[in-house]
Structure formats: C-alpha cells, structure tokens
Scaffold this motif. Structure first.
Motif, PDB file in Angstrom:
ATOM      1  N   PHE A  11      22.666 134.079  54.583  1.00 44.33           N
ATOM      2  CA  PHE A  11      22.102 134.789  53.413  1.00 44.33           C
ATOM      3  C   PHE A  11      21.834 136.255  53.729  1.00 44.33           C
ATOM      4  O   PHE A  11      21.749 137.069  52.816  1.00 44.33           O
ATOM      5  CB  PHE A  11      20.814 134.099  52.949  1.00 44.33           C
ATOM      6  N   ASP A  64      19.504 121.190  63.486  1.00 48.18           N
ATOM      7  CA  ASP A  64      18.806 121.858  64.580  1.00 48.18           C
ATOM      8  C   ASP A  64      17.318 121.951  64.240  1.00 48.18           C
ATOM      9  O   ASP A  64      16.916 121.877  63.070  1.00 48.18           O
ATOM     10  CB  ASP A  64      19.374 123.271  64.790  1.00 48.18           C
ATOM     11  N   ASN A  65      16.482 122.117  65.262  1.00 43.70           N
ATOM     12  CA  ASN A  65      15.059 122.455  65.087  1.00 43.70           C
ATOM     13  C   ASN A  65      14.216 121.416  64.363  1.00 43.70           C
ATOM     14  O   ASN A  65      13.251 121.779  63.673  1.00 43.70           O
ATOM     15  CB  ASN A  65      14.915 123.785  64.341  1.00 43.70           C
ATOM     16  N   MET A  96      17.296 133.371  68.070  1.00 45.98           N
ATOM     17  CA  MET A  96      17.304 131.991  67.567  1.00 45.98           C
ATOM     18  C   MET A  96      18.705 131.352  67.483  1.00 45.98           C
ATOM     19  O   MET A  96      19.022 130.669  66.495  1.00 45.98           O
ATOM     20  CB  MET A  96      16.593 131.924  66.221  1.00 45.98           C
ATOM     21  N   LEU A 112      13.613 123.942  72.678  1.00 42.83           N
ATOM     22  CA  LEU A 112      13.857 125.151  71.896  1.00 42.83           C
ATOM     23  C   LEU A 112      14.681 126.095  72.765  1.00 42.83           C
ATOM     24  O   LEU A 112      14.380 126.235  73.975  1.00 42.83           O
ATOM     25  CB  LEU A 112      12.529 125.803  71.524  1.00 42.83           C
ATOM     26  N   GLU A 113      15.710 126.666  72.191  1.00 46.40           N
ATOM     27  CA  GLU A 113      16.639 127.535  72.930  1.00 46.40           C
ATOM     28  C   GLU A 113      15.912 128.486  73.884  1.00 46.40           C
ATOM     29  O   GLU A 113      14.944 129.129  73.529  1.00 46.40           O
ATOM     30  CB  GLU A 113      17.531 128.329  71.954  1.00 46.40           C
ATOM     31  N   LEU A 163      27.728 129.612  56.179  1.00 49.57           N
ATOM     32  CA  LEU A 163      26.959 130.365  55.185  1.00 49.57           C
ATOM     33  C   LEU A 163      25.825 131.137  55.843  1.00 49.57           C
ATOM     34  O   LEU A 163      25.111 130.608  56.681  1.00 49.57           O
ATOM     35  CB  LEU A 163      26.351 129.421  54.136  1.00 49.57           C
ATOM     36  N   GLY A 218      25.523 134.335  51.224  1.00 44.41           N
ATOM     37  CA  GLY A 218      24.838 133.742  50.080  1.00 44.41           C
ATOM     38  C   GLY A 218      23.895 132.652  50.531  1.00 44.41           C
ATOM     39  O   GLY A 218      23.794 132.358  51.724  1.00 44.41           O
ATOM     40  N   SER A 219      23.203 132.049  49.554  1.00 39.12           N
ATOM     41  CA  SER A 219      22.231 131.010  49.899  1.00 39.12           C
ATOM     42  C   SER A 219      22.810 129.624  49.617  1.00 39.12           C
ATOM     43  O   SER A 219      23.609 129.455  48.691  1.00 39.12           O
ATOM     44  CB  SER A 219      20.933 131.223  49.125  1.00 39.12           C
ATOM     45  N   SER A 220      22.399 128.655  50.417  1.00 36.47           N
ATOM     46  CA  SER A 220      22.956 127.304  50.334  1.00 36.47           C
ATOM     47  C   SER A 220      22.786 126.703  48.943  1.00 36.47           C
ATOM     48  O   SER A 220      23.714 126.078  48.431  1.00 36.47           O
ATOM     49  CB  SER A 220      22.276 126.418  51.384  1.00 36.47           C
ATOM     50  N   ASP A 271      21.214 124.650  60.150  1.00 39.67           N
ATOM     51  CA  ASP A 271      20.473 125.544  61.053  1.00 39.67           C
ATOM     52  C   ASP A 271      19.918 126.722  60.267  1.00 39.67           C
ATOM     53  O   ASP A 271      19.807 127.835  60.766  1.00 39.67           O
ATOM     54  CB  ASP A 271      21.383 126.020  62.184  1.00 39.67           C
ATOM     55  N   HIS A 272      19.585 126.463  58.977  1.00 40.34           N
ATOM     56  CA  HIS A 272      19.072 127.530  58.112  1.00 40.34           C
ATOM     57  C   HIS A 272      17.583 127.337  57.862  1.00 40.34           C
ATOM     58  O   HIS A 272      16.892 126.773  58.721  1.00 40.34           O
ATOM     59  CB  HIS A 272      19.905 127.584  56.806  1.00 40.34           C
ATOM     60  N   TRP A 273      17.046 127.754  56.751  1.00 35.27           N
ATOM     61  CA  TRP A 273      15.614 127.580  56.471  1.00 35.27           C
ATOM     62  C   TRP A 273      15.275 126.113  56.602  1.00 35.27           C
ATOM     63  O   TRP A 273      15.937 125.245  56.000  1.00 35.27           O
ATOM     64  CB  TRP A 273      15.248 128.049  55.065  1.00 35.27           C
ATOM     65  N   LYS A 274      14.243 125.822  57.384  1.00 35.36           N
ATOM     66  CA  LYS A 274      13.925 124.415  57.700  1.00 35.36           C
ATOM     67  C   LYS A 274      13.436 123.658  56.471  1.00 35.36           C
ATOM     68  O   LYS A 274      13.653 122.459  56.366  1.00 35.36           O
ATOM     69  CB  LYS A 274      12.898 124.360  58.833  1.00 35.36           C
TER      70      LYS A 274
END
Ligand SMILES: O=C(NCCCCc1cc2ccncc2s1)c1cc(-c2ccc(F)cc2)cc(O)c1O
Ligand SMILES: [Mg+2]
Length: 214
Positions: A91, A169-170, A40, A198-199, A89, A117-119, A141-144
């Motif tokens: 996680f 992204d996405n 991804m 998508l990549e 960042l 860590g988490s945002s 580009d992390h959890w949508k």
C-alpha cells in the motif's frame, strides 16, 4: 532531506549484492538488518520455513500481502517454476519504488508483479485484473488486523480451492489473535503453527500454515 530506512536498505543491496543473484540480495538484507538497522523483513529464520512451505506446495499461483522492500518476494520468487503467476501487494508507494529496485537487482522482476494498493480493494479485483481464478499459495505479511477480514474476503471471492495454503507471518508478534482463533477453530481449515522468533531478535514469534479444505 534524510533518507528512509528502505532507501538505506536498497543502497546496501546495490553495494553488497551481486546483480542477478537472489541469494546474495537475501544475504545483503539480512546482514544490513543484523548489523546496521532492524527492519520488518520476515528474516532468515522464518524465511527458511517460508522456503520449505513454498517448495512443498510448488504453487502455480501465488499472492503476497505486504511487499515492504521485497525481501520475502525475492525469497519466494527464486523458488518458483517458470510460468508461475506471482502477485505481491503493497500500500505504501515509497516501499513499492524500493521493492521494485531490490527485486530488479535480484533479477527476478519477470517472475512477479508488484501492485500498489490495499488488500481490501485489490483482492476482489484479482479475477478481472489478473485473470486469477484461485491461489495455490498466499503469504500474509501486511496489517495484522487485516488477516482475518482478508481470509474471509478470499472465501467470499471464491479465490481458494481445496488444498490452497495460507502462511501468515507474525501471528505472535505483533500478533493476529482473531485470525489464529478463526483458522484454528474453523472446520474449513487444517492449521499448524511453526515456532520461531521475530526477525533478527530473540523475541518469540512464528508462522501459521492453514490449508483450505473446501
Ligand atoms: O506491521 C508489520 N507488517 C505490515 C506493514 C503494513 C504494510 C502493508 C502492506 C499492505 C498491502 C496491501 N494491503 C494493505 C497493506 S498494509 C510488521 C511489524 C513487525 C514488528 C514487530 C515488532 C515491532 F516492535 C515492530 C514491528 C514485524 C513484522 O514482521 C511485520 O510484518
Ligand atoms: Mg512480517
């Protein structure tokens, strides 16, 4: 025990890419994902759009949410002027370990700080921990399902200034519908969609660029 996909990607970079050459690291990862295993990373098609936005913004402060293996980190860092403050960042600690090695292989380890860590926890700490007042460029580009709460967190923490650019992204696949609705309908943002795929696939996806109007 069996290696992980990020570990196999790192091996491919160490084997096929020239140390200190960011372009060869980018090519080695794209080759691995096209010919060995999908992963991804933002990829080459969306990566070229990312390149053009970073070049246009020429930021002094950059935040990336979602390092993964460091592919987009290398893409961004290779374009930055010396002295730019770049924080990314991630996680997942195993991904942090792989990303730091891929970033080091590219020779751009001095241009970026990889933070585990988490945002939600780290965004409010940007000022005190890193001395950042506002970000000129943010790559999401992390959890949508964190795109929307985190853009609101940036506003609440005063981390955006008139002209700050957010690139997500996405926004189609996997998708961030609530985020899109927010940035496209809020009077505080000027938003534009960059269609792509998508990549490493023919599946429709794209990037959303949103400029904070203050
Ligand atoms: O989930 C994706 N990316 C986020 C991973 C979550 C990593 C995080 C980093 C971090 C840092 C700080 N705070 C919290 C977090 S959470 C992702 C998924 C696909 C995809 C598309 C089609 C598929 F069939 C299967 C996967 C494609 C992509 O380009 C992605 O970026
Ligand atoms: Mg992505």
């Amino acid at each position: 025990t069996r290696s992980t996909r990020p570990q196999r990607m790192l091996k491919a970079v160490q084997k096929n890419a020239t140390k200190g050459n960011p372009e060869s690291v980018i090519s080695a990862i794209d080759y691995f994902c096209k010919h060995s295993e999908w992963a991804m990373n933002v990829g080459d098609e969306k990566g070229s759009i990312l390149d053009s936005v970073v070049t246009e913004v020429n930021p002094s402060t950059v935040l990336e949410l979602g390092t993964y293996c460091g592919y987009s980190t290398v893409r961004i860092a290779r374009l930055l002027s010396p002295g730019t403050k770049f924080i990314t960042l991630e996680f997942n600690p195993a991904n942090v370990t792989v990303a730091r090695q891929i970033i080091a292989h590219a020779g751009i380890q001095d241009k970026v700080t990889v933070v585990e860590g988490s945002s939600g926890d780290l965004i409010p700490q940007m000022k005190e921990r890193f001395g950042i007042t506002t970000f000129d460029f943010i790559f999401l580009d992390h959890w949508k399902d964190r795109y929307l709460p985190d853009i609101k967190l940036f506003e609440e923490c005063g981390l955006l200034r008139k002209g700050s650019v957010l690139l997500a992204d996405n926004v189609i696949c996997p998708g961030a519908p609530e985020y899109l609705e927010y940035v496209r309908n809020s009077p505080r943002y000027e938003s534009r969609y960059y269609p792509a795929h998508l990549e490493y696939t023919k599946v429709e996806d794209g990037l959303e660029k949103s400029v904070f109007l203050g």
